[in-house]
Design an enzyme around this catalytic site. Sequence first.
Site, mmCIF file in Angstrom:
data_model
loop_
_atom_site.group_PDB
_atom_site.id
_atom_site.type_symbol
_atom_site.label_atom_id
_atom_site.label_comp_id
_atom_site.label_asym_id
_atom_site.label_seq_id
_atom_site.Cartn_x
_atom_site.Cartn_y
_atom_site.Cartn_z
ATOM 1 N N LYS A 13 0.522 -1.174 0.175
ATOM 2 C CA LYS A 13 -0.137 0.212 0.040
ATOM 3 C C LYS A 13 0.568 1.198 0.073
ATOM 4 O O LYS A 13 2.251 0.998 0.499
ATOM 5 C CB LYS A 13 -1.133 0.167 1.697
ATOM 6 C CG LYS A 13 -0.226 0.274 2.962
ATOM 7 C CD LYS A 13 0.099 0.977 3.175
ATOM 8 C CE LYS A 13 0.661 1.106 4.625
ATOM 9 N NZ LYS A 13 1.569 2.487 5.478
ATOM 10 N N GLY A 99 9.353 -0.650 4.722
ATOM 11 C CA GLY A 99 9.555 0.434 4.462
ATOM 12 C C GLY A 99 8.283 0.783 4.257
ATOM 13 O O GLY A 99 8.140 2.386 3.831
ATOM 14 N N ILE A 101 5.282 0.251 3.770
ATOM 15 C CA ILE A 101 4.259 -0.113 2.608
ATOM 16 C C ILE A 101 3.488 -1.496 2.526
ATOM 17 O O ILE A 101 3.088 -1.929 2.032
ATOM 18 C CB ILE A 101 4.888 -0.440 0.669
ATOM 19 C CG1 ILE A 101 5.770 -1.784 0.709
ATOM 20 C CG2 ILE A 101 5.342 0.964 0.300
ATOM 21 C CD1 ILE A 101 6.739 -1.725 -0.549
ATOM 22 N N GLY A 102 3.687 -1.722 4.437
ATOM 23 C CA GLY A 102 2.962 -2.123 4.740
ATOM 24 C C GLY A 102 2.559 -4.266 4.856
ATOM 25 O O GLY A 102 1.749 -4.525 4.727
ATOM 26 N N GLY A 104 4.089 -6.587 6.118
ATOM 27 C CA GLY A 104 3.821 -7.219 7.389
ATOM 28 C C GLY A 104 2.147 -7.095 7.849
ATOM 29 O O GLY A 104 1.562 -8.522 7.878
ATOM 30 N N SER A 105 1.789 -6.427 7.358
ATOM 31 C CA SER A 105 0.160 -5.936 7.343
ATOM 32 C C SER A 105 -0.826 -6.494 6.572
ATOM 33 O O SER A 105 -1.480 -7.024 7.045
ATOM 34 C CB SER A 105 -0.264 -4.348 7.575
ATOM 35 O OG SER A 105 0.777 -3.820 8.457
ATOM 36 N N SER A 106 -0.490 -6.183 5.471
ATOM 37 C CA SER A 106 -1.152 -7.465 4.493
ATOM 38 C C SER A 106 -0.664 -8.733 4.231
ATOM 39 O O SER A 106 -1.723 -9.035 4.367
ATOM 40 C CB SER A 106 0.113 -6.562 2.984
ATOM 41 O OG SER A 106 -0.371 -6.852 2.297
ATOM 42 N N ASP A 138 -2.576 -1.198 10.260
ATOM 43 C CA ASP A 138 -2.875 -0.586 8.883
ATOM 44 C C ASP A 138 -3.863 -2.383 8.259
ATOM 45 O O ASP A 138 -4.114 -2.412 7.003
ATOM 46 C CB ASP A 138 -1.700 -1.143 8.044
ATOM 47 C CG ASP A 138 -1.194 0.320 7.784
ATOM 48 O OD1 ASP A 138 -2.033 0.859 8.134
ATOM 49 O OD2 ASP A 138 -0.225 0.517 7.643
#
Length: 283
Positions: A13, A99, A101-102, A104-106, A138
């Site tokens: 993201k 980074g 850009i998420g 781990g959350s993704s 996130d």
Amino acid sequence: MTATTLTLPSPAKLNLMLHILGRREDGYHELQTLFQFLDYGDELTFAVRDDGVIQLHTEFEGVPHDSNLIVRAAKKLQAQSGCSLGIDIWIDKILPMGGGIGGGSSNAATTLLGLNHLWQLGWDHDRLATLGLTLGADVPVFVRGHAAFAEGVGEKLTPEYPEEPWYVVLVPQVSVSTAEIFSDPLLTRNSPPIKVRPVPKGNSRNDCLPVVARRYPEVRNALNLLGKFTEAKLTGTGSCVFGGFPSKAEADKVSALLTETLTGFVAKGSNVSMLHRKLQSLL
Ligand SMILES: C[C@](O)(CO)[C@H](O)COP(=O)(O)OP(=O)(O)OC[C@H]1O[C@@H](n2ccc(N)nc2=O)[C@H](O)[C@@H]1O
Ligand SMILES: Nc1ncnc2c1ncn2[C@@H]1O[C@H](COP(=O)(O)OP(=O)(O)OP(=O)(O)O)[C@@H](O)[C@H]1O
């Protein structure tokens, strides 16, 4: 019969803007941010097992098995649903850690949606997003899978439809700790709330940028270099820096020049996550 193995994408993201409105009693920050997905990310493969064991087979440097967000997501879902099945998981990891850009959350959201499908739990997105929020601020947007304006700590989501340009994303070779940036005394925490939608032009700043740029010369350098070609922005608490271009050809041209000295990639912005496009195609 439902399949017992499944391979699913886990997209990155971007935060197209990020304003910090204040700090709550529990230390978390009230934000307003605009999330968009990238057609770029990791890939997770799942295979159901009937002995209840949850096993991630890919090793992560510096992240013990049971601390991995993939394993934590799987275990929480198993416990809360009372499911007796287990899962083998492999990941092809390309997203940088720390980074912004998420990654781990993704990965956590892909795990929740993948297991909901394979274990045939029938949970809706509201329930999965509520569980996801306990894993990270996130996670809910990745569970819901639509570009969104987010408020609260990032969990109050309103679908949005920003343009979908091609992005050059630069990946400075530093891992930024989100907690460290949010605890910096110099962080601006008093942005006035935006009350109209879509977010009016001129509000695309990221309040974390001054603090991150001050601490990390690598991020400053990436912002300066990309800034020669387009408006260069920071996503989340960094380290990644991005800029939009109207075509793939233009993004590729700038990327080719910059990636002689920096790490980076080109990816299309997307308002519907590629995870949800894939899940839709399975139905
Ligand atoms: C900065 C963003 O990436 C924007 O998308 C997110 O808000 C961060 O989301 P995340 O990585 O899922 O964050 P979490 O794992 O929940 O929190 C990491 C740490 O960041 C701080 N944190 C995070 C989110 C938030 N709204 N306020 C905070 O103060 C907290 O110190 C927390 O301990
Ligand atoms: N599956 C996972 N992928 C990446 N990081 C993980 C994972 N599981 C646990 N972590 C831990 O979480 C930390 C943050 O990882 P992540 O990639 O989500 O950061 P980020 O890109 O800054 O994310 P965000 O934008 O959500 O702040 C990592 O440094 C790592 O220690």
